[in-house]
Design an enzyme around this catalytic site. Structure first.
Site, PDB file in Angstrom:
ATOM      1  N   HIS A  92      43.826  35.431  44.622  1.00 43.08           N
ATOM      2  CA  HIS A  92      44.371  35.651  45.598  1.00 43.08           C
ATOM      3  C   HIS A  92      44.958  36.471  45.994  1.00 43.08           C
ATOM      4  O   HIS A  92      46.344  36.145  44.950  1.00 43.08           O
ATOM      5  CB  HIS A  92      44.037  33.927  46.099  1.00 43.08           C
ATOM      6  CG  HIS A  92      43.985  34.108  47.586  1.00 43.08           C
ATOM      7  ND1 HIS A  92      45.128  34.147  48.600  1.00 43.08           N
ATOM      8  CD2 HIS A  92      42.516  34.097  48.640  1.00 43.08           C
ATOM      9  CE1 HIS A  92      44.979  34.300  49.611  1.00 43.08           C
ATOM     10  NE2 HIS A  92      43.373  33.699  50.189  1.00 43.08           N
TER      11      HIS A  92
ATOM     12  N   ASP B 260      35.974  30.218  47.783  1.00 42.27           N
ATOM     13  CA  ASP B 260      34.585  30.609  47.531  1.00 42.27           C
ATOM     14  C   ASP B 260      33.569  30.482  45.770  1.00 42.27           C
ATOM     15  O   ASP B 260      32.765  30.864  46.182  1.00 42.27           O
ATOM     16  CB  ASP B 260      34.787  32.093  47.932  1.00 42.27           C
ATOM     17  CG  ASP B 260      35.250  32.813  48.878  1.00 42.27           C
ATOM     18  OD1 ASP B 260      34.304  31.894  49.741  1.00 42.27           O
ATOM     19  OD2 ASP B 260      35.936  33.834  49.547  1.00 42.27           O
TER      20      ASP B 260
HETATM   21  N1  CMC Z   1      38.859  39.375  37.964  1.00 45.37           N
HETATM   22  C1  CMC Z   1      39.200  40.169  36.829  1.00 45.37           C
HETATM   23  N2  CMC Z   1      40.518  40.717  36.947  1.00 45.37           N
HETATM   24  C2  CMC Z   1      40.865  40.011  39.049  1.00 45.37           C
HETATM   25  C3  CMC Z   1      40.783  39.597  39.465  1.00 45.37           C
HETATM   26  C4  CMC Z   1      38.842  39.200  39.002  1.00 45.37           C
HETATM   27  N3  CMC Z   1      38.801  38.682  40.428  1.00 45.37           N
HETATM   28  N4  CMC Z   1      40.982  39.370  40.668  1.00 45.37           N
HETATM   29  C5  CMC Z   1      42.339  40.501  40.443  1.00 45.37           C
HETATM   30  N5  CMC Z   1      42.463  40.859  39.647  1.00 45.37           N
HETATM   31  C6  CMC Z   1      42.905  41.317  38.779  1.00 45.37           C
HETATM   32  C7  CMC Z   1      43.067  42.928  38.777  1.00 45.37           C
HETATM   33  O1  CMC Z   1      42.466  43.660  38.592  1.00 45.37           O
HETATM   34  C8  CMC Z   1      44.319  43.098  38.169  1.00 45.37           C
HETATM   35  O2  CMC Z   1      44.624  43.914  37.768  1.00 45.37           O
HETATM   36  P1  CMC Z   1      46.083  44.633  37.182  1.00 45.37           P
HETATM   37  O3  CMC Z   1      47.480  44.507  37.268  1.00 45.37           O
HETATM   38  O4  CMC Z   1      46.357  44.934  35.777  1.00 45.37           O
HETATM   39  O5  CMC Z   1      45.657  46.450  37.847  1.00 45.37           O
HETATM   40  C9  CMC Z   1      45.192  41.990  38.621  1.00 45.37           C
HETATM   41  O6  CMC Z   1      44.026  40.978  38.365  1.00 45.37           O
HETATM   42  C10 CMC Z   1      46.023  41.933  40.170  1.00 45.37           C
HETATM   43  O7  CMC Z   1      44.814  42.423  41.431  1.00 45.37           O
HETATM   44  P2  CMC Z   1      44.763  42.471  42.857  1.00 45.37           P
HETATM   45  O8  CMC Z   1      43.515  43.296  43.419  1.00 45.37           O
HETATM   46  O9  CMC Z   1      45.869  43.839  42.628  1.00 45.37           O
HETATM   47  O10 CMC Z   1      45.272  41.255  43.388  1.00 45.37           O
HETATM   48  P3  CMC Z   1      45.293  41.460  45.543  1.00 45.37           P
HETATM   49  O11 CMC Z   1      46.156  40.534  45.167  1.00 45.37           O
HETATM   50  O12 CMC Z   1      44.742  42.806  45.674  1.00 45.37           O
HETATM   51  O13 CMC Z   1      43.400  41.049  45.625  1.00 45.37           O
HETATM   52  C11 CMC Z   1      41.817  39.993  45.991  1.00 45.37           C
HETATM   53  C12 CMC Z   1      43.471  40.084  45.552  1.00 45.37           C
HETATM   54  C13 CMC Z   1      41.791  38.367  46.389  1.00 45.37           C
HETATM   55  C14 CMC Z   1      40.286  41.161  46.308  1.00 45.37           C
HETATM   56  C15 CMC Z   1      41.214  39.784  43.846  1.00 45.37           C
HETATM   57  O14 CMC Z   1      41.377  38.902  43.343  1.00 45.37           O
HETATM   58  C16 CMC Z   1      39.710  40.088  43.477  1.00 45.37           C
HETATM   59  O15 CMC Z   1      38.938  40.971  44.280  1.00 45.37           O
HETATM   60  N6  CMC Z   1      38.844  38.968  43.895  1.00 45.37           N
HETATM   61  C17 CMC Z   1      37.511  38.330  43.594  1.00 45.37           C
HETATM   62  C18 CMC Z   1      37.002  38.483  45.402  1.00 45.37           C
HETATM   63  C19 CMC Z   1      36.950  37.371  46.179  1.00 45.37           C
HETATM   64  O16 CMC Z   1      37.045  35.933  45.512  1.00 45.37           O
HETATM   65  N7  CMC Z   1      37.330  37.314  47.171  1.00 45.37           N
HETATM   66  C20 CMC Z   1      37.925  35.907  47.931  1.00 45.37           C
HETATM   67  C21 CMC Z   1      39.420  36.208  48.212  1.00 45.37           C
HETATM   68  S1  CMC Z   1      38.909  34.205  48.769  1.00 45.37           S
HETATM   69  C22 CMC Z   1      38.368  34.678  50.393  1.00 45.37           C
HETATM   70  C23 CMC Z   1      38.573  34.624  51.167  1.00 45.37           C
HETATM   71  O17 CMC Z   1      41.129  34.724  52.342  1.00 45.37           O
HETATM   72  O18 CMC Z   1      38.496  35.805  51.748  1.00 45.37           O
END
Ligand code: CMC
Length: 430
Positions: A306, A364
């Site tokens: 998240h 989720d």
């Molecule tokens: N599985 C594997 N690696 C992950 C995941 C994951 N679900 N989420 C983040 N990472 C890694 C990502 O690859 C990155 O690695 P690095 O630093 O080596 O590049 C690091 O963790 C940070 O990720 P980010 O994408 O920069 O983080 P963000 O804050 O931009 O993204 C997120 C947050 C929710 C979009 C992401 O964690 C994700 O895609 N999760 C899966 C989708 C999901 O479950 N979304 C629902 C969110 S909760 C409901 C809502 O409030 O909408």
């Protein structure tokens, strides 16, 4: 330097910027005068360090896993209250007393029915349309159907539009579902509680009596409370940005629904369930964990991670409990997807990659399994999220419109395209 000011030196020029304190949470450096004073902008794609507004509605402490609606912990609201109480809280900033609650429930109940023309509006869609596509269209269409409440300068119209949105979205969501399965629309029944009404509109058929299971109704109500608001997330920010131009509330909420649909946001519960189905068995979990860790593989563990929570999402804990309750009630304790989810959660929580990156289950992770058990198809999952979040969107939109300092949202950019060049007529181009 003044106390409570930040100092910044830009290209040799030092200026002071005020630091503002919230009730709780990190301080904010107010950079509104930065461009005027230095001719420079800040750059923060994804808004990871930027507060886009001032708000009194929801507070999140992502490190500690705390979520408060107007100061009240989400756990207490989900445990002791109901969804309409949460709606009242988010809209008016305080919990209702018994008389307020009765009046508010009644007001919402009176607005569940939608314009009869809506049933013909639905006929224009293919039966296999994704219900989120239908919802985006229906919300946009509400400004055409309820033209008498789109003057945002009139407080009474703003209030009636807010109640109409909260009351009619469940009806439209249920209609979207019924249309997709070619069943007749079920009219709302105003004697029922909000969530019971929604369940009946989704699952009753005219040829049978429908009885409501109170445990299931309570579970859905709790899911709605958990999703009601989440401060300045992508869809809420979309609603605020759309509303900042003076667009009507129905159009703004339509924009919010469209944004919510994305798999990184509200679409994650659908994506999470699909992922659990793809994993298929507990034995295959390590393969998927390895894929999630592989930088070259775009696969992510859906329902994990998240932007704000760097700890267990407090909503996920309640969702997990609700999921177990529902599966027990429906005698589905041995559901294979639940087994995969429990095992996957356990493995990920003990894996160095997920620990180091602070990736915990989010709301989720368990909501998809729960909603599936309740009888909703995956395509409806995000619709239920939109239904619940509509109150948060409405509350945030109202807060913004009623703020005298409100101005149109207009971010700037770092331009990296070509600098000025001469136009060459097409005949002379190589
Ligand atoms: N599985 C594997 N690696 C992950 C995941 C994951 N679900 N989420 C983040 N990472 C890694 C990502 O690859 C990155 O690695 P690095 O630093 O080596 O590049 C690091 O963790 C940070 O990720 P980010 O994408 O920069 O983080 P963000 O804050 O931009 O993204 C997120 C947050 C929710 C979009 C992401 O964690 C994700 O895609 N999760 C899966 C989708 C999901 O479950 N979304 C629902 C969110 S909760 C409901 C809502 O409030 O909408």
């Amino acid at each position: 330097m003044q106390p409570n000011n930040a100092q910044i030196t830009v290209q040799g020029k030092t200026i002071e910027l005020p630091i503002r304190k919230g009730t709780i949470g990190p301080d904010i450096i107010d950079i509104a005068s930065l461009y005027k004073k230095t001719g420079t902008f800040t750059y923060d794609p994804g808004f990871t360090s930027t507060a886009s507004c001032e708000s009194r509605i929801t507070y999140i402490d992502g490190n500690q896993g705390i979520l408060l609606y107007c100061g009240y912990p989400i756990d207490d609201l989900a445990e002791h209250g109901d969804f309409l109480e949460t709606c009242y809280l988010l809209l008016f900033g305080s919990l209702p007393n018994r008389a307020n609650k009765k009046e508010f429930d009644h007001l919402v109940q009176q607005h569940h029915m939608v314009d009869e023309q809506f049933s013909r509006f639905f006929q224009g869609f293919r039966r296999d349309s994704h219900p989120m596509a239908v919802m985006v269209a229906c919300l946009g269409a509400m400004s055409a159907f309820y033209h008498d409440s789109i003057d945002i300068t009139d407080p009474q119209q703003r209030n009636i539009a807010s109640i109409r949105l909260i009351a009619k979205i469940p009806t439209l969501a249920a209609m979207a579902y019924k249309y997709s399965i070619s069943q007749p629309f079920i009219y709302p029944l105003n004697t029922l509680h909000y969530t019971e009404n929604f369940l009946r509109m989704c699952f009753a058929v005219p040829c049978e009596t429908y009885s409501i299971n109170p445990i299931i109704a309570r579970a859905i109500d709790r899911i709605f409370i958990l999703h009601a608001d989440h401060e300045q997330n992508a869809s809420t920010s979309t609603v605020r940005l759309a509303g900042s131009s003076g667009a009507n509330p129905f159009a703004c909420i339509a924009a919010g629904v469209a944004c919510l649909w994305g798999p990184a946001h509200g679409g994650a519960n659908e994506a999470c369930l699909k992922m659990l189905e793809e994993i298929g068995s507990v034995q295959r979990i390590p393969e998927f964990i390895n894929r999630a860790k592989n930088k070259k593989d775009p696969f992510r563990l859906m329902g994990f991670g998240h932007r704000v929570y760097k700890n267990y999402d407090p909503r996920a804990k309640i969702m997990q409990k609700t999921c177990h309750e529902v599966l027990k009630e429906l005698d589905l304790k041995d559901d294979p997807l639940l087994k995969i989810a429990v095992e996957l959660e356990d493995i990920a929580l003990h894996d160095e990659y997920f620990i180091e990156k602070k990736l915990y289950p989010n709301v989720d992770f368990y909501s998809g399994i729960t909603l599936k058990a309740l009888g909703f198809p995956t395509s409806m999952f995000t619709v239920l999220f939109a239904l619940a979040r509509s109150v948060g969107w409405v509350a945030q939109w109202k807060e913004m419109i009623e703020d005298p300092a409100q101005k149109i949202g207009r971010p700037r950019q770092l331009y990296t395209g070509p600098s000025k060049r001469n136009y060459i007529q097409i005949q002379k181009r190589p």
